[in-house]
Design an enzyme around this catalytic site. Structure first.
Site, PDB file in Angstrom:
ATOM      1  N   PHE A  46      -4.675   4.319  14.717  1.00  0.00           N
ATOM      2  CA  PHE A  46      -4.894   5.325  13.673  1.00  0.00           C
ATOM      3  C   PHE A  46      -6.065   4.858  12.816  1.00  0.00           C
ATOM      4  O   PHE A  46      -6.306   3.651  12.695  1.00  0.00           O
ATOM      5  CB  PHE A  46      -3.646   5.471  12.784  1.00  0.00           C
ATOM      6  N   ASN A  98       0.855  -1.199   0.000  1.00  0.00           N
ATOM      7  CA  ASN A  98       0.000   0.000   0.000  1.00  0.00           C
ATOM      8  C   ASN A  98       0.878   1.232   0.000  1.00  0.00           C
ATOM      9  O   ASN A  98       2.105   1.133   0.058  1.00  0.00           O
ATOM     10  CB  ASN A  98      -0.982  -0.023   1.175  1.00  0.00           C
ATOM     11  N   PRO A 126      -3.714 -11.175  10.840  1.00  0.00           N
ATOM     12  CA  PRO A 126      -4.118 -10.881  12.228  1.00  0.00           C
ATOM     13  C   PRO A 126      -4.222  -9.362  12.425  1.00  0.00           C
ATOM     14  O   PRO A 126      -3.503  -8.600  11.780  1.00  0.00           O
ATOM     15  CB  PRO A 126      -2.959 -11.454  13.056  1.00  0.00           C
TER      16      PRO A 126
HETATM   17  N1  CTP Z   1      -4.216  -2.342  12.297  1.00  0.00           N
HETATM   18  C1  CTP Z   1      -3.424  -3.350  12.815  1.00  0.00           C
HETATM   19  N2  CTP Z   1      -3.426  -4.579  12.234  1.00  0.00           N
HETATM   20  C2  CTP Z   1      -4.208  -4.833  11.179  1.00  0.00           C
HETATM   21  C3  CTP Z   1      -5.031  -3.827  10.646  1.00  0.00           C
HETATM   22  C4  CTP Z   1      -5.005  -2.583  11.227  1.00  0.00           C
HETATM   23  O1  CTP Z   1      -2.707  -3.115  13.793  1.00  0.00           O
HETATM   24  N3  CTP Z   1      -4.171  -6.031  10.647  1.00  0.00           N
HETATM   25  C5  CTP Z   1      -4.232  -1.024  12.954  1.00  0.00           C
HETATM   26  C6  CTP Z   1      -3.604   0.082  12.155  1.00  0.00           C
HETATM   27  O2  CTP Z   1      -2.246   0.217  12.456  1.00  0.00           O
HETATM   28  C7  CTP Z   1      -4.403   1.291  12.627  1.00  0.00           C
HETATM   29  C8  CTP Z   1      -5.752   0.717  12.961  1.00  0.00           C
HETATM   30  O3  CTP Z   1      -5.566  -0.669  13.102  1.00  0.00           O
HETATM   31  O4  CTP Z   1      -3.891   1.822  13.814  1.00  0.00           O
HETATM   32  C9  CTP Z   1      -6.838   0.973  11.974  1.00  0.00           C
HETATM   33  O5  CTP Z   1      -6.594   0.406  10.777  1.00  0.00           O
HETATM   34  P1  CTP Z   1      -7.708   0.413   9.618  1.00  0.00           P
HETATM   35  O6  CTP Z   1      -7.176  -0.357   8.485  1.00  0.00           O
HETATM   36  O7  CTP Z   1      -8.150   1.809   9.384  1.00  0.00           O
HETATM   37  O8  CTP Z   1      -8.871  -0.325  10.340  1.00  0.00           O
HETATM   38  P2  CTP Z   1      -9.533  -1.696  10.105  1.00  0.00           P
HETATM   39  O9  CTP Z   1      -9.623  -2.374  11.410  1.00  0.00           O
HETATM   40  O10 CTP Z   1      -8.853  -2.440   9.015  1.00  0.00           O
HETATM   41  O11 CTP Z   1     -10.985  -1.257   9.710  1.00  0.00           O
HETATM   42  P3  CTP Z   1     -11.607  -0.929   8.274  1.00  0.00           P
HETATM   43  O12 CTP Z   1     -10.813  -1.676   7.266  1.00  0.00           O
HETATM   44  O13 CTP Z   1     -12.986  -1.413   8.464  1.00  0.00           O
HETATM   45  O14 CTP Z   1     -11.557   0.557   8.111  1.00  0.00           O
END
Ligand code: CTP
Length: 419
Positions: A341, A226, A323
């Site tokens: 975040f 990404n 995870p």
């Molecule tokens: N995050 C994480 N591990 C993952 C996915 C996300 O630690 N596998 C953490 C990111 O570092 C960030 C937060 O979760 O601090 C939010 O990530 P985001 O991708 O916005 O949230 P999601 O839980 O994936 O929700 P959605 O995709 O529904 O927006």
């Protein structure tokens, strides 16, 4: 407008006697009529307990004499990189290492431009590149020069790199004009320096930060990634280290330098990041998840490069979920103070608050991505949300935002500790 109102955002605390005791201040004086005020500043710094050494730029030496500063500081004054006897006594690199603080007052428009460019074309700019000490500048110039877009852009760039910009104040100027561009008073500069060095907000705390993207391999040459640059997470690590924390930064694949004083662990995939973070999370006081973790990875990684079967054949990738690092840290018992975040494209506050609750976070920093903000830009704007509060941080450099985020974390932890 009074002079005080002109720089109201800065809080002046009275100069504490001995408030800079033992602090080694390298004072740089650049060329401008306010150079004479540098002499008073040496006195005030020494009154506050600092040890002061002075560097004059070549142009400063046209306004004031080295002898004045030598008499006031009690040390020989340096003006040139090419002074053999001075280099033999204390070379410029030694001088850069000697300093606990570099303060440039007055800082002319030219000096700000050269610092912003990272030039090392005289002794003072070379020292600023060579030092690990915090650099503070107190600009002084004609009000038009200060207001000029070039100077403003230079000041913004310097701030985003962590340089403290003290002032300038508004008022009557030596050139007869009126406006912002006056050097702050010596006491104000000493006070700001003292406040900046004051008790550090995260002193002794162990802070774990995740940053950057993750790469999920498809085959030996392809991956799913990404656009995260990692800059926000690196800025957070830097801000936490500056606030006195012991910082471990778990970084996905990014091309960024490790902030000073930060321990860095490089990882590639979400699973590697998960392992590195979970191994350290229990012993951390704060976990800040700034990484853009890939939600999915290919079910299998092909051992050899995938080939096109025929001219118009497609390829179906089977993906499985990664995870959730943040949720897994939040589920630990005991757990650190957990900060997430949320990058959102719409309904930022509603989605972020839902995420705060769903993942049981202590704080979430939400930002709108797109429109020149977020992932790939140097600037950002953040909305901080916690269970019973919010704070909107206006668009600014990522380091400035990171410092504000760190202050909020420190305040919430302090409130919790005293509850
Ligand atoms: N995050 C994480 N591990 C993952 C996915 C996300 O630690 N596998 C953490 C990111 O570092 C960030 C937060 O979760 O601090 C939010 O990530 P985001 O991708 O916005 O949230 P999601 O839980 O994936 O929700 P959605 O995709 O529904 O927006």
């Amino acid at each position: 407008m009074t002079r005080r109102e002109a720089h109201a955002p800065e809080r002046f605390v009275p100069v504490r006697e001995g408030g800079l005791a033992g602090v080694r201040v390298l004072l740089g004086v650049s060329g401008g009529i306010a150079a004479y005020k540098g002499a008073e500043l040496v006195r005030r710094l020494r009154d506050a307990g600092a040890e002061v050494r002075v560097v004059l730029t070549e142009n400063a030496a046209r306004f004031v004499t080295a002898l004045t500063f030598q008499a006031l500081s009690g040390h020989p004054v340096r003006t040139s990189l090419w002074d053999e006897s001075a280099e033999a006594a204390m070379g410029h690199i030694e001088l850069a290492r000697w300093a606990d603080e570099v303060v440039i007052a007055p800082a002319s428009a030219d000096l700000l431009a050269r610092l912003a460019q990272g030039q090392a074309d005289d002794l003072l700019t070379t020292l600023c590149l060579a030092t690990a000490a915090p650099v503070s500048v107190a600009p002084a110039m004609n009000q038009q020069m200060w207001a000029h877009a070039a100077t403003q852009a230079n000041a913004t760039l310097l701030r985003s790199r962590g340089v403290n910009v003290f002032g300038p104040a508004s008022g009557g100027q030596a050139c007869g004009e009126f406006g912002a561009g006056r050097l702050l008073e010596a006491d104000e500069i000493v006070s700001l320096l003292q406040a900046r060095r004051g008790p550090r907000e995260l002193a002794g705390a162990r802070v774990l930060v995740s940053a950057g993207p993750t790469y999920e391999d498809i085959d030996p040459v392809r991956f799913i990634g990404n656009r995260s640059s990692g800059r926000m997470g690196f800025a957070v690590a830097e801000a936490a280290a500056r606030a006195g924390a012991e910082v471990v930064l778990v970084a996905g694949p990014v091309a960024l330098a490790t902030p000073v004083g930060v321990e860095r662990i490089d990882v590639r995939s979400a699973r590697e990041m998960h392992e590195a973070v979970l191994a350290r999370a229990k012993s951390a006081d704060v976990f800040i998840a700034a990484a853009a973790v890939g939600d999915f990875r290919p079910r299998d990684i092909a051992v050899h490069k995938l080939k096109k079967a025929s001219r118009d054949s497609g390829l179906e990738l089977s993906l499985v979920q990664n995870p959730d690092i943040l949720a897994d840290v939040a589920a630990l018992e005991p757990r650190p103070f957990v900060v997430g975040f949320a990058a959102e494209t719409e309904q930022v506050e509603a989605h972020a608050r839902a995420k705060l609750e769903r993942k049981r976070l202590d704080l979430i920093a939400a930002n709108e991505v797109g429109a020149g903000l977020g992932f790939e830009s140097a600037d950002n704007a953040l909305l901080l949300l916690w269970p019973d509060g919010r704070e909107a941080l206006e668009r600014a450099g990522k380091v400035e935002l990171a410092c504000a985020l760190v202050s909020r974390i420190a305040a919430l932890r302090a409130a919790r500790a005293s509850a």
